[in-house]
Motif scaffolding. Sequence first.
Motif, PDB file in Angstrom:
ATOM      1  N   ILE A  53     -30.514 -65.145 -43.706  1.00 50.91           N
ATOM      2  CA  ILE A  53     -29.697 -65.901 -42.746  1.00 50.91           C
ATOM      3  C   ILE A  53     -29.453 -65.060 -41.492  1.00 50.91           C
ATOM      4  O   ILE A  53     -29.591 -65.548 -40.370  1.00 50.91           O
ATOM      5  CB  ILE A  53     -28.373 -66.360 -43.398  1.00 50.91           C
ATOM      6  CG1 ILE A  53     -28.657 -67.424 -44.473  1.00 50.91           C
ATOM      7  CG2 ILE A  53     -27.396 -66.890 -42.344  1.00 50.91           C
ATOM      8  CD1 ILE A  53     -27.497 -67.681 -45.422  1.00 50.91           C
ATOM      9  N   LEU A  54     -29.114 -63.796 -41.683  1.00 49.50           N
ATOM     10  CA  LEU A  54     -28.891 -62.926 -40.530  1.00 49.50           C
ATOM     11  C   LEU A  54     -30.165 -62.762 -39.704  1.00 49.50           C
ATOM     12  O   LEU A  54     -30.128 -62.840 -38.469  1.00 49.50           O
ATOM     13  CB  LEU A  54     -28.356 -61.559 -40.979  1.00 49.50           C
ATOM     14  CG  LEU A  54     -26.949 -61.549 -41.576  1.00 49.50           C
ATOM     15  CD1 LEU A  54     -26.601 -60.153 -42.092  1.00 49.50           C
ATOM     16  CD2 LEU A  54     -25.916 -62.032 -40.581  1.00 49.50           C
ATOM     17  N   LEU A  55     -31.299 -62.573 -40.371  1.00 48.53           N
ATOM     18  CA  LEU A  55     -32.557 -62.460 -39.643  1.00 48.53           C
ATOM     19  C   LEU A  55     -32.870 -63.756 -38.902  1.00 48.53           C
ATOM     20  O   LEU A  55     -33.336 -63.734 -37.762  1.00 48.53           O
ATOM     21  CB  LEU A  55     -33.704 -62.088 -40.579  1.00 48.53           C
ATOM     22  CG  LEU A  55     -34.001 -60.588 -40.694  1.00 48.53           C
ATOM     23  CD1 LEU A  55     -32.826 -59.791 -41.161  1.00 48.53           C
ATOM     24  CD2 LEU A  55     -35.205 -60.348 -41.573  1.00 48.53           C
ATOM     25  N   GLY A  56     -32.575 -64.876 -39.543  1.00 46.92           N
ATOM     26  CA  GLY A  56     -32.780 -66.173 -38.898  1.00 46.92           C
ATOM     27  C   GLY A  56     -31.907 -66.349 -37.668  1.00 46.92           C
ATOM     28  O   GLY A  56     -32.237 -67.120 -36.759  1.00 46.92           O
ATOM     29  N   GLN A  57     -30.789 -65.634 -37.609  1.00 44.20           N
ATOM     30  CA  GLN A  57     -29.893 -65.675 -36.452  1.00 44.20           C
ATOM     31  C   GLN A  57     -30.283 -64.640 -35.394  1.00 44.20           C
ATOM     32  O   GLN A  57     -29.584 -64.481 -34.403  1.00 44.20           O
ATOM     33  CB  GLN A  57     -28.444 -65.448 -36.887  1.00 44.20           C
ATOM     34  CG  GLN A  57     -27.892 -66.553 -37.738  1.00 44.20           C
ATOM     35  CD  GLN A  57     -26.474 -66.269 -38.202  1.00 44.20           C
ATOM     36  OE1 GLN A  57     -26.026 -65.128 -38.290  1.00 44.20           O
ATOM     37  NE2 GLN A  57     -25.748 -67.329 -38.503  1.00 44.20           N
ATOM     38  N   GLY A  58     -31.369 -63.905 -35.661  1.00 39.56           N
ATOM     39  CA  GLY A  58     -31.854 -62.953 -34.675  1.00 39.56           C
ATOM     40  C   GLY A  58     -31.461 -61.508 -34.904  1.00 39.56           C
ATOM     41  O   GLY A  58     -31.746 -60.649 -34.072  1.00 39.56           O
ATOM     42  N   TRP A  59     -30.813 -61.212 -36.018  1.00 42.96           N
ATOM     43  CA  TRP A  59     -30.442 -59.827 -36.307  1.00 42.96           C
ATOM     44  C   TRP A  59     -31.703 -59.011 -36.581  1.00 42.96           C
ATOM     45  O   TRP A  59     -32.669 -59.510 -37.174  1.00 42.96           O
ATOM     46  CB  TRP A  59     -29.556 -59.758 -37.536  1.00 42.96           C
ATOM     47  CG  TRP A  59     -28.153 -60.238 -37.354  1.00 42.96           C
ATOM     48  CD1 TRP A  59     -27.746 -61.458 -36.882  1.00 42.96           C
ATOM     49  CD2 TRP A  59     -26.966 -59.529 -37.670  1.00 42.96           C
ATOM     50  NE1 TRP A  59     -26.388 -61.544 -36.892  1.00 42.96           N
ATOM     51  CE2 TRP A  59     -25.874 -60.377 -37.365  1.00 42.96           C
ATOM     52  CE3 TRP A  59     -26.719 -58.266 -38.184  1.00 42.96           C
ATOM     53  CZ2 TRP A  59     -24.559 -59.983 -37.557  1.00 42.96           C
ATOM     54  CZ3 TRP A  59     -25.403 -57.876 -38.388  1.00 42.96           C
ATOM     55  CH2 TRP A  59     -24.338 -58.726 -38.070  1.00 42.96           C
ATOM     56  N   ALA A  60     -31.680 -57.747 -36.219  1.00 43.83           N
ATOM     57  CA  ALA A  60     -32.751 -56.818 -36.569  1.00 43.83           C
ATOM     58  C   ALA A  60     -32.646 -56.515 -38.062  1.00 43.83           C
ATOM     59  O   ALA A  60     -31.529 -56.414 -38.599  1.00 43.83           O
ATOM     60  CB  ALA A  60     -32.620 -55.527 -35.763  1.00 43.83           C
ATOM     61  N   PRO A  61     -33.771 -56.364 -38.751  1.00 47.39           N
ATOM     62  CA  PRO A  61     -33.717 -56.098 -40.199  1.00 47.39           C
ATOM     63  C   PRO A  61     -32.838 -54.910 -40.588  1.00 47.39           C
ATOM     64  O   PRO A  61     -32.029 -55.025 -41.511  1.00 47.39           O
ATOM     65  CB  PRO A  61     -35.183 -55.866 -40.567  1.00 47.39           C
ATOM     66  CG  PRO A  61     -35.935 -56.685 -39.562  1.00 47.39           C
ATOM     67  CD  PRO A  61     -35.155 -56.533 -38.287  1.00 47.39           C
ATOM     68  N   ALA A  62     -32.972 -53.786 -39.900  1.00 48.22           N
ATOM     69  CA  ALA A  62     -32.178 -52.601 -40.269  1.00 48.22           C
ATOM     70  C   ALA A  62     -30.689 -52.859 -40.079  1.00 48.22           C
ATOM     71  O   ALA A  62     -29.863 -52.428 -40.899  1.00 48.22           O
ATOM     72  CB  ALA A  62     -32.622 -51.390 -39.443  1.00 48.22           C
ATOM     73  N   THR A  63     -30.327 -53.576 -39.030  1.00 50.25           N
ATOM     74  CA  THR A  63     -28.917 -53.883 -38.772  1.00 50.25           C
ATOM     75  C   THR A  63     -28.377 -54.834 -39.832  1.00 50.25           C
ATOM     76  O   THR A  63     -27.259 -54.651 -40.321  1.00 50.25           O
ATOM     77  CB  THR A  63     -28.760 -54.492 -37.363  1.00 50.25           C
ATOM     78  OG1 THR A  63     -29.337 -53.592 -36.412  1.00 50.25           O
ATOM     79  CG2 THR A  63     -27.305 -54.740 -37.028  1.00 50.25           C
ATOM     80  N   ALA A  64     -29.170 -55.840 -40.198  1.00 44.38           N
ATOM     81  CA  ALA A  64     -28.744 -56.796 -41.227  1.00 44.38           C
ATOM     82  C   ALA A  64     -28.565 -56.090 -42.574  1.00 44.38           C
ATOM     83  O   ALA A  64     -27.564 -56.306 -43.259  1.00 44.38           O
ATOM     84  CB  ALA A  64     -29.751 -57.930 -41.346  1.00 44.38           C
TER      85      ALA A  64
END
Length: 158
Positions: A113-124
């Motif tokens: 969900i976070l990646l789908g919202q545009g978060w970077a993988p490491a940050t998510a």
Amino acid sequence: MPGELVLDAHAVTGRLLLGAAPDSAAAVSELLALGVTHVLDCRTPRPAPPPAATCRDLVWHSAPTEDDGASRGADWYAACLAFAELALREDGARLYCHCAAGVNRSPAATYAILLGQGWAPATARSRILTRRPQARPRYFEDADRCLRELGIAEQETP
């Protein structure tokens, strides 16, 4: 003990929470008190509807999957993302993502969900593991692969 919390949940963002199954009326009441409006249940199907599924104040969605170490598959992540997108499109909506213990499947769905919202993988990954220390990144690589397959996330460069 009266007043003791029964819900095992952690806020990942202001609108996204992650945790264990709210399998009692008291846990569902706590969800409502936290302003949760939508619930994504990542467990295998239950023989009887769980309390959150029958609460008229919650929009409940089942995205069933086993916690067996195998790939969740792109379709599973797509279903989680579709429900989250619809839920979070609503003003004031808060989404609670859970599996049985909030350790493997729901952290993977939350990560997607976070990646789908545009978060970077490491940050998510960092946000989930910081906010919910008992979460395990068991399916994060699977989510990365499946989301790339869906064209939703790009491969992170080292």
